[in-house]
Design a protein around this motif. Structure first.
Motif, PDB file in Angstrom:
ATOM      1  N   ASN A   1       0.834  -1.208   0.000  1.00 15.94           N
ATOM      2  CA  ASN A   1       0.000   0.000   0.000  1.00 15.94           C
ATOM      3  C   ASN A   1       0.868   1.256   0.000  1.00 15.94           C
ATOM      4  O   ASN A   1       0.622   2.213  -0.752  1.00 15.94           O
ATOM      5  CB  ASN A   1      -0.913  -0.003   1.223  1.00 15.94           C
ATOM      6  CG  ASN A   1      -1.659   1.296   1.403  1.00 15.94           C
ATOM      7  OD1 ASN A   1      -2.606   1.605   0.695  1.00 15.94           O
ATOM      8  ND2 ASN A   1      -1.232   2.096   2.386  1.00 15.94           N
TER       9      ASN A   1
ATOM     10  N   CYS B   1       1.224   4.543  -2.593  1.00 15.32           N
ATOM     11  CA  CYS B   1       1.193   5.932  -2.122  1.00 15.32           C
ATOM     12  C   CYS B   1       2.440   6.693  -2.597  1.00 15.32           C
ATOM     13  O   CYS B   1       2.367   7.859  -2.998  1.00 15.32           O
ATOM     14  CB  CYS B   1       1.101   5.978  -0.599  1.00 15.32           C
ATOM     15  SG  CYS B   1      -0.366   5.190   0.105  1.00 15.32           S
TER      16      CYS B   1
ATOM     17  N   ASP C   1       2.104   7.699  -6.206  1.00 18.48           N
ATOM     18  CA  ASP C   1       1.315   8.925  -6.348  1.00 18.48           C
ATOM     19  C   ASP C   1       2.172  10.158  -6.130  1.00 18.48           C
ATOM     20  O   ASP C   1       1.967  11.203  -6.753  1.00 18.48           O
ATOM     21  CB  ASP C   1       0.157   8.934  -5.343  1.00 18.48           C
ATOM     22  CG  ASP C   1      -0.982   8.007  -5.745  1.00 18.48           C
ATOM     23  OD1 ASP C   1      -0.983   7.523  -6.901  1.00 18.48           O
ATOM     24  OD2 ASP C   1      -1.871   7.756  -4.903  1.00 18.48           O
TER      25      ASP C   1
ATOM     26  N   PHE D   1       0.269  11.928   1.514  1.00 26.13           N
ATOM     27  CA  PHE D   1       1.055  10.696   1.467  1.00 26.13           C
ATOM     28  C   PHE D   1       0.991   9.977   2.804  1.00 26.13           C
ATOM     29  O   PHE D   1       0.725   8.764   2.869  1.00 26.13           O
ATOM     30  CB  PHE D   1       2.508  10.983   1.100  1.00 26.13           C
ATOM     31  CG  PHE D   1       3.425   9.811   1.311  1.00 26.13           C
ATOM     32  CD1 PHE D   1       3.442   8.751   0.420  1.00 26.13           C
ATOM     33  CD2 PHE D   1       4.251   9.742   2.432  1.00 26.13           C
ATOM     34  CE1 PHE D   1       4.259   7.647   0.625  1.00 26.13           C
ATOM     35  CE2 PHE D   1       5.078   8.650   2.640  1.00 26.13           C
ATOM     36  CZ  PHE D   1       5.081   7.600   1.732  1.00 26.13           C
TER      37      PHE D   1
ATOM     38  N   CYS E   1      -2.337   8.507   3.321  1.00 25.82           N
ATOM     39  CA  CYS E   1      -2.491   7.363   2.425  1.00 25.82           C
ATOM     40  C   CYS E   1      -1.851   6.115   3.028  1.00 25.82           C
ATOM     41  O   CYS E   1      -2.436   5.031   3.003  1.00 25.82           O
ATOM     42  CB  CYS E   1      -1.857   7.699   1.072  1.00 25.82           C
ATOM     43  SG  CYS E   1      -1.949   6.377  -0.159  1.00 25.82           S
ATOM     44  N   VAL E   2      -0.671   6.277   3.591  1.00 29.30           N
ATOM     45  CA  VAL E   2       0.060   5.134   4.161  1.00 29.30           C
ATOM     46  C   VAL E   2      -0.594   4.647   5.442  1.00 29.30           C
ATOM     47  O   VAL E   2      -0.841   3.444   5.625  1.00 29.30           O
ATOM     48  CB  VAL E   2       1.534   5.507   4.428  1.00 29.30           C
ATOM     49  CG1 VAL E   2       2.252   4.379   5.161  1.00 29.30           C
ATOM     50  CG2 VAL E   2       2.248   5.817   3.122  1.00 29.30           C
TER      51      VAL E   2
ATOM     52  N   LYS F   1      -4.995   3.174   2.453  1.00 26.78           N
ATOM     53  CA  LYS F   1      -5.914   3.646   1.413  1.00 26.78           C
ATOM     54  C   LYS F   1      -6.093   2.670   0.252  1.00 26.78           C
ATOM     55  O   LYS F   1      -7.204   2.477  -0.252  1.00 26.78           O
ATOM     56  CB  LYS F   1      -5.420   5.000   0.883  1.00 26.78           C
ATOM     57  CG  LYS F   1      -6.283   5.606  -0.213  1.00 26.78           C
ATOM     58  CD  LYS F   1      -5.757   6.968  -0.634  1.00 26.78           C
ATOM     59  CE  LYS F   1      -6.608   7.573  -1.734  1.00 26.78           C
ATOM     60  NZ  LYS F   1      -6.116   8.932  -2.119  1.00 26.78           N
ATOM     61  N   TYR F   2      -4.996   2.056  -0.187  1.00 27.17           N
ATOM     62  CA  TYR F   2      -5.059   1.240  -1.397  1.00 27.17           C
ATOM     63  C   TYR F   2      -5.071  -0.272  -1.128  1.00 27.17           C
ATOM     64  O   TYR F   2      -4.790  -1.059  -2.032  1.00 27.17           O
ATOM     65  CB  TYR F   2      -3.889   1.594  -2.317  1.00 27.17           C
ATOM     66  CG  TYR F   2      -3.958   2.998  -2.880  1.00 27.17           C
ATOM     67  CD1 TYR F   2      -5.111   3.468  -3.475  1.00 27.17           C
ATOM     68  CD2 TYR F   2      -2.844   3.843  -2.815  1.00 27.17           C
ATOM     69  CE1 TYR F   2      -5.178   4.751  -3.999  1.00 27.17           C
ATOM     70  CE2 TYR F   2      -2.901   5.123  -3.337  1.00 27.17           C
ATOM     71  CZ  TYR F   2      -4.071   5.581  -3.921  1.00 27.17           C
ATOM     72  OH  TYR F   2      -4.136   6.862  -4.443  1.00 27.17           O
TER      73      TYR F   2
END
Length: 287
Positions: free
Chosen positions: A172, A176, A179, A222, A225-226, A230-231
């Protein structure tokens, strides 16, 4: 028989009745000495036994301490940027594009002759070995525009860290970092000699976020996100698709068939990386 002979015989019988062949009884003094000797021997055996137990206990405790230190080697530490004198500069000035495509990180020009799909797990020791051996060659071809790489960072070994979850967290974090335009340096650092060992503690989300900051990422999105994962859904979706792809199934030495990391593919065909010049030959064949 004469009187002299009878007297001699009587003396011999008396001698046999009281002689050396008659079992001897221990005197009270002798019994005490024997008992004392036995007690002393017993004490020595007890002391030796206790000593052995103590030595074994020390060995066990020492082994546990060493094991725990190794197991928790990442705790409370920062991830050191790999090649800090060059990584940030080369990443910032790289001419090739870096973008995220769903759960995949695409590095290099869309006009490249060869597209590689690289399937890895940040906890996988064989993946680290692959990157140490072929990473510089791949980076060189990406930089000159001949190769594009699609990185699939997978949670293949997600249950092999303690606590579980490092493979997913790092995958993940890699998305990030893509991005934020810092994936190549992030990827290189996580496959450096700081890579956590299977069965040990991985880098946690805060440590992964700190690495991005150390690589020059200033966007607060960022870190969010981490730390939020998020992903994760995209990572898992990509992993499920990869495991279901027939052309990625390989036969292992034990005869079993399945998917493993690292796997390198091009044009839906698994690439044999046994030869040192496999990438050069792949590029050459695409001319």
């Amino acid at each position: 028989m004469g009187g002299a002979e009878r007297n001699a015989r009587k003396k011999r019988q008396q001698a046999q009745g009281t002689g050396q062949n008659t079992p001897r009884r221990n005197t009270p003094g002798q019994n005490t000495a024997v008992a004392a000797a036995r007690k002393s021997a017993d004490r020595k055996r007890i002391v030796v036994g206790v000593g052995v137990v103590v030595v074994l206990a020390i060995a066990v405790v020492g082994g546990l301490l060493i094991y725990n230190n190794q197991k928790n080697a990442t705790e409370g530490k920062d991830i050191q940027v790999a090649n800090p004198e060059t990584t940030q500069q080369s990443t910032a000035s790289a001419d090739y594009p870096v973008r995220r495509d769903g759960g995949i990180v695409v590095v290099g020009s869309d006009e490249a002759k060869v597209t590689l799909d690289v399937y890895e797990d940040f906890l996988c020791p064989a993946c680290r070995q692959f990157e140490e051996t072929f990473g510089p060659d791949i980076e060189e071809h990406v930089a000159d525009g001949t190769v594009q790489v699609r990185y699939h960072m997978l949670p293949m070994l997600n249950d092999r860290s303690d606590p579980p979850g490092y493979s997913m967290d790092s995958a993940n974090a890699g998305l990030c970092a893509a991005d934020a335009g810092r994936f190549p340096a992030f990827h290189k650092t996580l496959f450096s000699d700081q890579q956590p060992e299977e069965g040990s503690r991985g880098w946690d989300r805060q440590q992964l976020a700190k690495l991005g900051i150390d690589l020059g990422i200033t966007d607060d999105d960022f870190t969010t996100c981490v730390t939020s994962g998020k992903y994760e859904d995209l990572v898992q979706k990509n992993f499920d698709e990869v495991k279901a792809a027939p052309y990625l199934q390989q036969e292992f030495p034990d005869g079993a068939k399945g998917f493993g990391t690292p796997t390198i593919a091009s044009g839906e065909k698994v690439v044999d990386t046994a030869k040192a010049d496999w990438l050069d030959q792949l590029v050459k064949s695409a001319d």
